[in-house]
Design a protein around this motif. Structure first.
Motif, PDB file in Angstrom:
ATOM      1  N   ARG A  64     -46.614  18.159  44.310  1.00 41.22           N
ATOM      2  CA  ARG A  64     -46.115  17.289  45.271  1.00 41.22           C
ATOM      3  C   ARG A  64     -44.825  17.895  45.096  1.00 41.22           C
ATOM      4  O   ARG A  64     -44.397  18.442  47.013  1.00 41.22           O
ATOM      5  N   ILE A  65     -43.989  18.136  44.502  1.00 43.40           N
ATOM      6  CA  ILE A  65     -42.387  18.963  44.772  1.00 43.40           C
ATOM      7  C   ILE A  65     -42.738  20.727  44.982  1.00 43.40           C
ATOM      8  O   ILE A  65     -41.966  20.934  46.031  1.00 43.40           O
ATOM      9  N   THR A  66     -43.287  20.940  44.363  1.00 41.47           N
ATOM     10  CA  THR A  66     -43.729  23.159  44.418  1.00 41.47           C
ATOM     11  C   THR A  66     -44.779  23.023  45.326  1.00 41.47           C
ATOM     12  O   THR A  66     -44.864  24.311  46.073  1.00 41.47           O
ATOM     13  N   GLY A  67     -45.683  21.999  45.616  1.00 40.58           N
ATOM     14  CA  GLY A  67     -46.860  22.353  46.573  1.00 40.58           C
ATOM     15  C   GLY A  67     -47.912  23.275  45.884  1.00 40.58           C
ATOM     16  O   GLY A  67     -48.350  24.298  46.915  1.00 40.58           O
ATOM     17  N   ASN A  68     -47.362  24.219  44.325  1.00 44.68           N
ATOM     18  CA  ASN A  68     -48.696  25.265  43.949  1.00 44.68           C
ATOM     19  C   ASN A  68     -49.068  24.156  42.736  1.00 44.68           C
ATOM     20  O   ASN A  68     -48.417  24.137  42.144  1.00 44.68           O
ATOM     21  N   PRO A  69     -50.400  24.270  42.680  1.00 40.37           N
ATOM     22  CA  PRO A  69     -50.780  24.079  41.521  1.00 40.37           C
ATOM     23  C   PRO A  69     -50.425  24.809  40.159  1.00 40.37           C
ATOM     24  O   PRO A  69     -50.202  24.344  39.073  1.00 40.37           O
ATOM     25  N   THR A  70     -50.355  26.405  39.732  1.00 40.50           N
ATOM     26  CA  THR A  70     -50.414  26.971  38.544  1.00 40.50           C
ATOM     27  C   THR A  70     -48.004  26.874  38.341  1.00 40.50           C
ATOM     28  O   THR A  70     -48.459  26.565  38.154  1.00 40.50           O
ATOM     29  N   THR A  71     -47.574  26.823  39.670  1.00 43.76           N
ATOM     30  CA  THR A  71     -46.177  26.472  39.473  1.00 43.76           C
ATOM     31  C   THR A  71     -45.907  25.177  38.896  1.00 43.76           C
ATOM     32  O   THR A  71     -45.798  24.794  38.381  1.00 43.76           O
ATOM     33  N   ALA A  72     -46.993  23.788  39.086  1.00 43.93           N
ATOM     34  CA  ALA A  72     -46.833  22.949  38.977  1.00 43.93           C
ATOM     35  C   ALA A  72     -47.350  22.925  37.509  1.00 43.93           C
ATOM     36  O   ALA A  72     -46.603  21.581  36.953  1.00 43.93           O
ATOM     37  N   GLU A  73     -48.793  23.013  36.825  1.00 42.31           N
ATOM     38  CA  GLU A  73     -48.785  23.845  35.447  1.00 42.31           C
ATOM     39  C   GLU A  73     -47.396  24.350  34.954  1.00 42.31           C
ATOM     40  O   GLU A  73     -47.141  23.573  33.774  1.00 42.31           O
ATOM     41  N   LEU A 100     -41.301  23.966  53.594  1.00 38.32           N
ATOM     42  CA  LEU A 100     -40.466  23.256  52.697  1.00 38.32           C
ATOM     43  C   LEU A 100     -39.748  24.484  52.398  1.00 38.32           C
ATOM     44  O   LEU A 100     -39.047  23.819  51.714  1.00 38.32           O
ATOM     45  N   ASN A 101     -40.774  25.781  51.798  1.00 36.36           N
ATOM     46  CA  ASN A 101     -40.007  26.862  51.102  1.00 36.36           C
ATOM     47  C   ASN A 101     -38.710  27.135  51.258  1.00 36.36           C
ATOM     48  O   ASN A 101     -37.780  27.499  50.951  1.00 36.36           O
ATOM     49  N   GLN A 102     -38.148  26.720  52.787  1.00 39.03           N
ATOM     50  CA  GLN A 102     -36.883  27.044  53.595  1.00 39.03           C
ATOM     51  C   GLN A 102     -36.254  25.795  52.705  1.00 39.03           C
ATOM     52  O   GLN A 102     -35.010  26.380  53.276  1.00 39.03           O
ATOM     53  N   LEU A 103     -36.407  24.510  52.542  1.00 38.29           N
ATOM     54  CA  LEU A 103     -35.533  23.981  52.244  1.00 38.29           C
ATOM     55  C   LEU A 103     -34.205  23.766  50.227  1.00 38.29           C
ATOM     56  O   LEU A 103     -35.414  24.776  49.811  1.00 38.29           O
ATOM     57  N   ASP A 132     -35.438  23.287  39.013  1.00 40.71           N
ATOM     58  CA  ASP A 132     -35.092  24.848  38.091  1.00 40.71           C
ATOM     59  C   ASP A 132     -36.277  25.862  38.692  1.00 40.71           C
ATOM     60  O   ASP A 132     -35.491  26.638  38.802  1.00 40.71           O
ATOM     61  N   HIS A 133     -37.109  25.336  38.232  1.00 38.19           N
ATOM     62  CA  HIS A 133     -38.364  26.549  39.183  1.00 38.19           C
ATOM     63  C   HIS A 133     -38.764  27.235  40.416  1.00 38.19           C
ATOM     64  O   HIS A 133     -38.457  27.623  40.061  1.00 38.19           O
ATOM     65  N   LEU A 134     -38.310  26.021  41.099  1.00 39.05           N
ATOM     66  CA  LEU A 134     -38.011  26.489  42.458  1.00 39.05           C
ATOM     67  C   LEU A 134     -36.822  27.154  43.008  1.00 39.05           C
ATOM     68  O   LEU A 134     -36.698  28.227  43.514  1.00 39.05           O
ATOM     69  N   ARG A 135     -35.543  26.920  42.088  1.00 38.92           N
ATOM     70  CA  ARG A 135     -34.385  28.054  41.700  1.00 38.92           C
ATOM     71  C   ARG A 135     -34.724  29.188  41.752  1.00 38.92           C
ATOM     72  O   ARG A 135     -34.039  30.642  42.337  1.00 38.92           O
ATOM     73  N   LEU A 136     -35.477  29.519  40.622  1.00 37.55           N
ATOM     74  CA  LEU A 136     -36.084  31.114  39.845  1.00 37.55           C
ATOM     75  C   LEU A 136     -37.054  31.420  41.048  1.00 37.55           C
ATOM     76  O   LEU A 136     -36.563  32.563  41.127  1.00 37.55           O
ATOM     77  N   GLN A 137     -37.633  30.521  41.534  1.00 37.17           N
ATOM     78  CA  GLN A 137     -38.758  31.106  42.028  1.00 37.17           C
ATOM     79  C   GLN A 137     -38.203  31.869  43.323  1.00 37.17           C
ATOM     80  O   GLN A 137     -37.633  31.391  43.767  1.00 37.17           O
ATOM     81  N   HIS A 138     -39.034  33.482  43.726  1.00 40.47           N
ATOM     82  CA  HIS A 138     -38.588  33.704  45.220  1.00 40.47           C
ATOM     83  C   HIS A 138     -38.752  32.889  46.351  1.00 40.47           C
ATOM     84  O   HIS A 138     -40.390  32.377  46.344  1.00 40.47           O
TER      85      HIS A 138
END
Lengths: 62, 162
Positions: free
Chosen positions: B32-41, B109-112, B78-84
């Motif tokens: 729910r935070i990342t919006g992506n199953p791969t990132t969530a894993e 949401l990616n722009q927040l 942390d992951h979202l900070r590093l993700q482009h």
């Protein structure tokens, strides 16, 4: 403390709540098949196809 | 293997088993935070590594759940900070009942900021109250309220400009 929400805020909240819900409940990729009714029908068809008295010989044709 | 090593292995083993019970909830929050199953894993893997390596974790269930939630949230941030923001992962159609709408929402949401995404997911996705979020993230209630208000306003602004 939570402030009073405008109608627009509530719409945004509803949009996001539904979004989060859909994300965690993905649609099923394959339909769940229940083969039991088909199997039972097949079994019934096979048992009906059997002759009533298999030991009885067919009567000779004239 | 020395006695102490054996004892540590046993403790880590038990901890892994306990944490495993909360993996589905942890994945759901990360998704729910990342919006992506791969990132969530990836987030859950990092969070569980942190939890396994932590010198001590709470013994009581409510505290433990809060601790896991905090670790998963921090790892997701942390992951979202590093993700482009233009990462390919953010452009894939999600596997949902309404993929086009959900992709548009994900792009908004990616722009927040990661903190704003996390607080929206905790409140609107997971349904936690301001107090529960404040306890989880060790923030004052006022900060939670203002952060949530900012996140909502920012989302609305970008969404309506689309």
């Amino acid at each position: 403390m939570p402030r009073i929400q405008s109608k627009q805020d509530r719409q945004i909240d509803a949009l996001l709540i539904d979004h989060y819900d859909r994300l965690t409940h993905p649609p099923k990729t394959e339909p769940e098949l229940n083969l039991m009714p088909t199997l039972n029908k097949l079994k019934a068809a096979i048992s009906n196809a059997k002759p009533a008295n298999p030991s009885k010989k067919p009567e000779p044709q004239p | 293997m020395t006695y102490n090593q054996a004892l540590n292995t046993s403790i880590i083993g038990d901890r892994a088993e306990i944490l495993e019970l909360y993996r589905p909830e942890s994945f759901r929050l990360a998704l729910r935070i990342t919006g992506n199953p791969t990132t969530a894993e990836d987030v859950v893997q990092s969070a569980y590594l942190r939890l396994l390596q932590a010198p001590k974790i709470p013994a009581l269930i409510p505290e433990l759940m809060r601790y896991i939630r905090r670790t998963v949230t921090n790892c997701a941030i942390d992951h979202l900070r590093l993700q482009h923001p233009q990462s390919e992962l953010n452009e894939n159609l999600p596997n949902t009942e309404n993929p086009v709408l959900d992709l548009e929402i994900n792009q908004t949401l990616n722009q927040l900021s990661p903190e704003h995404r996390a607080i929206l997911a905790l409140h609107l996705g997971e349904g936690y109250s301001y107090k529960e979020i404040a306890d989880t993230l060790s923030l004052p209630m006022g900060t939670v309220a203002s952060r949530l208000n900012q996140a909502r306003t920012e989302f609305k602004k970008i969404w309506e400009a689309k």
